[in-house]
Structures are given as structure tokens and as C-alpha cells.
Scaffold this motif. Structure first.
Motif, PDB file in Angstrom:
ATOM      1  N   GLU A 308       0.828  -1.201   0.000  1.00  0.00           N
ATOM      2  CA  GLU A 308       0.000   0.000   0.000  1.00  0.00           C
ATOM      3  C   GLU A 308       0.865   1.255   0.000  1.00  0.00           C
ATOM      4  N   PHE A 309       1.914   1.254   0.823  1.00  0.00           N
ATOM      5  CA  PHE A 309       2.795   2.426   0.892  1.00  0.00           C
ATOM      6  C   PHE A 309       3.573   2.596  -0.409  1.00  0.00           C
ATOM      7  N   GLN A 310       4.082   1.511  -0.960  1.00  0.00           N
ATOM      8  CA  GLN A 310       4.859   1.592  -2.194  1.00  0.00           C
ATOM      9  C   GLN A 310       4.032   2.141  -3.353  1.00  0.00           C
ATOM     10  N   ASN A 311       2.721   1.903  -3.345  1.00  0.00           N
ATOM     11  CA  ASN A 311       1.874   2.344  -4.445  1.00  0.00           C
ATOM     12  C   ASN A 311       1.301   3.751  -4.252  1.00  0.00           C
ATOM     13  N   MET A 312       1.611   4.387  -3.126  1.00  0.00           N
ATOM     14  CA  MET A 312       1.130   5.747  -2.891  1.00  0.00           C
ATOM     15  C   MET A 312       1.908   6.749  -3.744  1.00  0.00           C
ATOM     16  N   ASP A 313       1.269   7.872  -4.071  1.00  0.00           N
ATOM     17  CA  ASP A 313       2.003   8.954  -4.710  1.00  0.00           C
ATOM     18  C   ASP A 313       2.749   9.762  -3.644  1.00  0.00           C
ATOM     19  N   ALA A 318       3.772  11.435   1.992  1.00  0.00           N
ATOM     20  CA  ALA A 318       4.098  12.527   2.912  1.00  0.00           C
ATOM     21  C   ALA A 318       3.058  12.627   4.032  1.00  0.00           C
ATOM     22  N   ARG A 319       1.785  12.487   3.690  1.00  0.00           N
ATOM     23  CA  ARG A 319       0.736  12.531   4.716  1.00  0.00           C
ATOM     24  C   ARG A 319       0.853  11.334   5.656  1.00  0.00           C
ATOM     25  N   PHE A 320       1.205  10.185   5.096  1.00  0.00           N
ATOM     26  CA  PHE A 320       1.355   8.979   5.913  1.00  0.00           C
ATOM     27  C   PHE A 320       2.469   9.151   6.939  1.00  0.00           C
ATOM     28  N   GLU A 352       8.110  20.008   6.373  1.00  0.00           N
ATOM     29  CA  GLU A 352       8.292  19.825   4.932  1.00  0.00           C
ATOM     30  C   GLU A 352       9.761  19.950   4.531  1.00  0.00           C
ATOM     31  N   ALA A 353      10.517  20.805   5.243  1.00  0.00           N
ATOM     32  CA  ALA A 353      11.936  20.973   4.915  1.00  0.00           C
ATOM     33  C   ALA A 353      12.716  19.680   5.192  1.00  0.00           C
ATOM     34  N   HIS A 354      12.467  19.072   6.358  1.00  0.00           N
ATOM     35  CA  HIS A 354      13.146  17.803   6.669  1.00  0.00           C
ATOM     36  C   HIS A 354      12.681  16.707   5.701  1.00  0.00           C
ATOM     37  N   MET A 355      11.396  16.714   5.373  1.00  0.00           N
ATOM     38  CA  MET A 355      10.878  15.740   4.410  1.00  0.00           C
ATOM     39  C   MET A 355      11.585  15.861   3.067  1.00  0.00           C
ATOM     40  N   ALA A 356      11.919  17.078   2.675  1.00  0.00           N
ATOM     41  CA  ALA A 356      12.574  17.287   1.379  1.00  0.00           C
ATOM     42  C   ALA A 356      13.928  16.573   1.331  1.00  0.00           C
ATOM     43  N   PHE A 357      14.661  16.568   2.432  1.00  0.00           N
ATOM     44  CA  PHE A 357      15.932  15.833   2.494  1.00  0.00           C
ATOM     45  C   PHE A 357      15.679  14.325   2.351  1.00  0.00           C
ATOM     46  N   VAL A 358      14.665  13.834   3.061  1.00  0.00           N
ATOM     47  CA  VAL A 358      14.365  12.399   3.000  1.00  0.00           C
ATOM     48  C   VAL A 358      13.813  12.025   1.627  1.00  0.00           C
ATOM     49  N   MET A 359      13.095  12.931   1.008  1.00  0.00           N
ATOM     50  CA  MET A 359      12.606  12.707  -0.353  1.00  0.00           C
ATOM     51  C   MET A 359      13.784  12.539  -1.308  1.00  0.00           C
ATOM     52  N   LYS A 360      14.796  13.320  -1.145  1.00  0.00           N
ATOM     53  CA  LYS A 360      15.985  13.215  -1.989  1.00  0.00           C
ATOM     54  C   LYS A 360      16.727  11.905  -1.739  1.00  0.00           C
ATOM     55  N   GLU A 361      16.768  11.466  -0.501  1.00  0.00           N
ATOM     56  CA  GLU A 361      17.563  10.282  -0.153  1.00  0.00           C
ATOM     57  C   GLU A 361      16.865   8.970  -0.504  1.00  0.00           C
ATOM     58  N   THR A 362      15.556   8.864  -0.231  1.00  0.00           N
ATOM     59  CA  THR A 362      14.867   7.572  -0.434  1.00  0.00           C
ATOM     60  C   THR A 362      13.477   7.703  -1.051  1.00  0.00           C
ATOM     61  N   ARG A 363      13.151   8.867  -1.621  1.00  0.00           N
ATOM     62  CA  ARG A 363      11.788   9.108  -2.107  1.00  0.00           C
ATOM     63  C   ARG A 363      10.765   8.860  -0.993  1.00  0.00           C
ATOM     64  N   LEU A 364      11.104   9.337   0.191  1.00  0.00           N
ATOM     65  CA  LEU A 364      10.249   9.200   1.376  1.00  0.00           C
ATOM     66  C   LEU A 364       9.985   7.735   1.722  1.00  0.00           C
ATOM     67  N   GLY A 365      11.050   6.956   1.768  1.00  0.00           N
ATOM     68  CA  GLY A 365      10.941   5.596   2.279  1.00  0.00           C
ATOM     69  C   GLY A 365      10.731   4.504   1.259  1.00  0.00           C
ATOM     70  N   ALA A 461       3.037  22.052  -1.959  1.00  0.00           N
ATOM     71  CA  ALA A 461       1.829  21.986  -2.808  1.00  0.00           C
ATOM     72  C   ALA A 461       0.899  20.850  -2.370  1.00  0.00           C
ATOM     73  N   CYS A 462       1.402  19.919  -1.558  1.00  0.00           N
ATOM     74  CA  CYS A 462       0.557  18.813  -1.078  1.00  0.00           C
ATOM     75  C   CYS A 462      -0.418  19.258   0.005  1.00  0.00           C
ATOM     76  N   ASN A 463      -0.167  20.443   0.613  1.00  0.00           N
ATOM     77  CA  ASN A 463      -1.025  20.955   1.684  1.00  0.00           C
ATOM     78  C   ASN A 463      -1.236  19.914   2.764  1.00  0.00           C
ATOM     79  N   LEU A 464      -0.149  19.545   3.433  1.00  0.00           N
ATOM     80  CA  LEU A 464      -0.181  18.452   4.409  1.00  0.00           C
ATOM     81  C   LEU A 464      -1.054  18.742   5.617  1.00  0.00           C
ATOM     82  N   ASP A 465      -1.336  20.016   5.868  1.00  0.00           N
ATOM     83  CA  ASP A 465      -2.165  20.350   7.022  1.00  0.00           C
ATOM     84  C   ASP A 465      -3.635  20.009   6.767  1.00  0.00           C
ATOM     85  N   GLU A 466      -4.004  19.866   5.491  1.00  0.00           N
ATOM     86  CA  GLU A 466      -5.388  19.513   5.185  1.00  0.00           C
ATOM     87  C   GLU A 466      -5.597  18.033   5.380  1.00  0.00           C
ATOM     88  N   ARG A 467      -6.763  17.637   5.816  1.00  0.00           N
ATOM     89  CA  ARG A 467      -7.079  16.230   6.048  1.00  0.00           C
ATOM     90  C   ARG A 467      -8.094  15.728   5.026  1.00  0.00           C
TER      91      ARG A 467
END
Length: 467
Positions: A308-313, A318-320, A352-365, A461-467
Motif C-alpha cells: 500500500e505504501f509503495q503504491n502511494m504517490d 508525505a501525509r502517511f 516539509e523541509a526535513h521531508m525534502a531531504f528524506v525525499m531526496k535520499e529515499t523518495r520518502l521511504g 503543494a501537497c497541503n499536508l495540514d489539510e485532512r
């Protein structure tokens, strides 16, 4: 309708597929009718091989198309699985990684990773991979490319079914992976031809068998058949098919309590053994050493193996993971969290700033660790390359602290944040400058900083604060 059993390998695969419940009988029968002429020819000439035969059965649509994880579709040229979010699922052979670097020099960093490539790569790969396997690899029967003792998929329905029947239930998840060891692949190929054995009967033996349809005596009773003498050979039975019975689950497996996988509930310090990112220690594996410490789950229940996680956009991932970053940055009183929050004030959103580093390293896991002879290109979800204690002491590779950094999401993010916060003392005025200092490699600093800045804008642009 009749079936010809002249090709035992074909019938073995056919019956094995019916028993596994993966396909219906009717499509295979249509295939058999379409090739009736070739079957009759093979009966007349036993030395002539059926052109549709293979070690794993008849090459039909169900057996040539690759089995892809849920949410991914099979692409024929080149042979691959593509997710709805636009990524080609890996891992990939070293030879294909080198070809990727030649075709896409600006994406060399992505090419050398072992998981998910942008779908835009497909067009050029289709032009050069006419044989479906890159130069330097070996084309395996039906499907798969062999490289350095590993066969890379996607694998066919017949192959996955044979794998599930062979492996015990607690390691059956390996059949869903996109790469198998050569030993496993070859054992399945051999088992496919031996799984069902047909006893051949000579015409003379058939004539010697008693006629079960002969007439009865005048008294209404069937004539008695004399028992064969001891010196006479016994007549073998008619063609007998041995059907393997499905193995019963072990008592240990049936008693094992199945718990839903949890993520970012505990750090390694709070509960040692919480392996919510992965249960595998690639560094020890590259040294051919076993990890002799406790972990709380199977690899199939880790984030790295969650379908499920691998198939997420990107936004869904990021929300997960948002809660994980919030606990490490916003809800922590650690010196690193305080320093990073202070630097972020008026500049960037810290999560989001810390996420950007992790996005670069592993595409967020999405990407696993890549290690060779004990040397890794970073470890864990944020690919931590060097670790220090809050007091500044270097954590050596042999220190047990690396177990938590390797397996646990929050522990890894804590050490990652510690390294990022340390670079805020270098005078960086924005995220680009901070990422430039963080990378530290002269040849790749600018590319790294540009990517981190771009990923940060995408995450906003993902607007992570929105649910």
C-alpha cells in the motif's frame, strides 16, 4: 473434449496452476485445442519438442505476462511493472543501472538506486532493450534476467505459484519480490518438471491386463481371474497421476498472533526491536554476518515492504509519514529539534523541509539500503551516513546504536535531523544553502541542493495540514 498428455512438462504446469487456484480451466483448454495438431504430431514423433513448452509450462498469456504488485501494471516492452503514481518498480541489475546512467546522465543518482525509476525512462529503454534483458545479463526461461547470482523479474504467474508452493508460509513473502536468488529460481524450474510423474505403460502390458468389461457367467457371477504366479511379472497400473497434497501450516504458524503493522509509535530507545522501516541489516548482510538481535516483526510487515505504501504517490506518502516528522521535530525538546525549529522560523516550514531531504535520499521511504563489503550509501529511511551522540561523540559502525538507526523510522529521523541542524551553524540563509552545506561533496552539492529545494516546493503543494 480430450487432453493429450504427450508433453509431461506442459501437463505438470497445467495441473499445478489448477491446484493453486490461480487460473480457471477453460482458457487453458482453449489453448490446448488450438495446438491440437502439434500435440498429435508430438505423439507420432516423441523426439520432436513442442514449441510452446518450457521448464515452467506452456507459454500462454497468463504465463508470459509478469505478476505485478497491486496498483502496478505490467509493461511488455521493456518487461517491467509501472505504478499508478508513475514509477517503474525495481530492483534492477547492475548492467541496467549502467545503461540507465548512459541514457540519462542527469539522473545518474536515481539510476544507481535499487527501487523505483520515473516512468519517463521507459521510452528509451524500449528502444535499446530489444531482447528484454540488458547486455551482460542472461535471459532465463520464460521470464527473468540473471545477473551476479540474482534473477530479476517481474515473474510469471506460473513462477510465482510454484514459489508459493515451495516456500514455507513464514517466508512466502519472498515470492512477491521483484528479484529472486538464482538458487531459488533454478529449484523452481527443476521442481516444475518433477512435481507430477506419469507412469508410462507399454502396449504389451495393456493387452495383458484383465478385461473388466467381459460378459458374466450363466449364474450371473463374474468369472474369477486367477492370481498371477510368483514368477510372472506384475502388470503396472494404468497411467497414474500423483497429485501433491497442500502442506498443512505448522502449529507454530497457526498459533502466531497476527498483529497489524505499526509505524512511528516507538523509537528504538523507547522499545528496542521496533523495526518499522525494515528488519534487514544490509551492512551485516554484505559482510555475510547474521543479525543476532531481536526485531518485533517480519519483513513483510515493515514499511519498506508495504504494498500500500509503495503504491502511494508523493503527497500520500508525505501525509502517511507526517506524524513521524512532527514527533521528531515539533514535539521533541532535543537540542537538534530546537536548533532546527529556530533556524526554520521565518524561512521554511520545518516538517516539509526535513521531508525534502528524506525525499531526496529515499523518495520518502521507497528505497532500501545499498551496502557493499560493509560500506553503505547511508542507512535507513533518511540514509544516515554518519552518526553522532548529542554530546558530539562519533558513533562507530560496530556500535549497537546503528541497529536503531537502521531499523527504526523515528530513531533514523532523529539522527538525520541532528546532522542537518549541525549545518545550520554554517550561515545558510535558505533551504538551498543548507542542503548545499549538508551534502559536502563538491561535484554533487549544487545538484543535491536544487533537488532538495524542488522537493520542498512539491511538498508544500501537497497541503499536508489539510485532512
Amino acid at each position: 473434449m480430450r487432453l493429450c498428455f504427450g508433453n509431461s512438462a506442459f501437463f505438470a504446469s497445467f495441473l499445478a496452476l489448477i491446484l493453486s487456484g490461480c487460473v480457471s480451466v477453460r482458457p487453458v483448454w482453449r489453448k490446448q485445442e488450438a495446438t491440437q495438431a502439434s500435440s498429435e504430431d508430438s505423439k507420432l514423433n516423441p523426439t520432436k519438442k513442442d514449441p510452446t513448452s518450457s521448464p515452467l509450462g506452456s507459454v500462454s498469456k497468463n504465463e508470459t505476462e509478469g505478476v505485478c504488485p497491486e496498483g502496478a501494471e505490467f509493461q511488455k516492452s521493456p518487461r517491467s511493472c509501472v505504478t499508478r503514481s508513475g514509477f517503474i518498480l525495481g530492483p534492477f541489475p547492475i548492467e541496467l543501472q549502467e545503461l540507465c546512467r548512459e541514457l540519462f546522465p542527469s539522473e545518474a543518482g536515481t539510476c544507481v538506486q535499487k527501487q523505483d525509476w520515473p516512468v519517463e525512462f521507459l521510452s528509451k529503454f524500449a528502444e535499446v532493450l530489444k531482447s528484454q534483458c540488458p547486455a551482460g545479463t542472461v535471459q532465463m526461461p520464460t521470464a527473468g534476467c540473471l545477473s551476479s547470482g540474482v534473477v530479476y523479474g517481474p515473474f510469471t504467474l506460473a513462477q510465482v505459484g510454484a514459489c508459493r508452493r515451495k516456500l514455507p508460509s513464514h517466508v512466502e513473502y519472498q515470492c512477491d519480490q521483484m528479484a529472486w536468488s538464482e538458487e531459488l529460481f533454478m529449484s523452481l524450474t527443476e521442481a516444475a518438471s518433477e512435481e507430477i510423474k506419469v507412469v508410462k505403460v507399454s502396449p504389451a502390458a495393456v493387452e495383458a491386463q484383465p478385461n473388466t468389461t467381459e460378459s458374466k457367467n450363466d449364474d450371473g457371477k463374474s468369472p474369477t481371474v486367477p492370481e498371477p504366479e510368483k514368477n510372472k511379472k506384475t502388470v503396472p497400473p494404468a497411467a497414474e497421476i500423483k497429485i501433491p497434497k497442500p502442506a498443512k501450516p505448522s502449529k507454530e504458524a497457526s498459533e502466531r498472533a497476527v498483529e497489524a503493522p505499526t509505524y512511528c509509535i516507538y523509537s528504538w530507545d523507547e522499545r528496542p526491536g521496533t523495526a518499522d522501516f525494515t528488519t534487514q541489516n544490509k551492512r551485516l548482510q554484505s559482510l555475510r554476518r547474521s543479525a543476532n538481535y531481536f526485531v518485533d516483526r517480519k519483513e513483510a510487515e515493515s514499511l519498506l515492504r508495504s504494498r500500500e505504501f509503495q503504491n502511494m504517490d508523493t503527497c500520500s506518502r508525505a501525509r502517511f509519514l507526517k506524524r513521524c516528522f512532527q514527533r521528531v521535530i515539533l514535539e521533541s525538546d532535543s537540542p537538534a529539534a530546537q536548533a532546527f525549529r529556530a533556524w526554520s522560523l521565518g524561512r521554511v516550514r520545518p516538517v516539509e523541509a526535513h521531508m525534502a531531504f528524506v525525499m531526496k535520499e529515499t523518495r520518502l521511504g521507497l528505497w532500501p539500503d545499498d551496502c557493499w563489503n560493509g560500506r553503505c550509501k547511508g542507512v535507513g529511511i533518511a540514509k544516515v551516513a554518519s552518526a553522532r551522540t548529542p554530546a558530539g561523540r562519533t558513533v562507530f559502525e560496530t556500535d549497537p546504536l546503528w541497529h536503531g538507526i537502521t531499523h527504526n523510522i523515528m530513531t533514523n529521523l532523529e539522527f538525520s535531523l541532528r546532522n542537518i541542524a549541525d549545518k545550520t551553524n554554517g550561515g545558510a540563509t535558505d533551504l538551498y544553502a543548507l542542503a548545499f552545506l549538508y551534502n559536502g561533496k563538491a561535484r554533487t552539492q549544487e545538484r543535491y541542493a536544487l533537488d532538495v529545494d524542488r522537493y520542498y516546493k512539491e511538498l508544500l503543494a501537497c497541503n499536508l495540514d489539510e485532512r
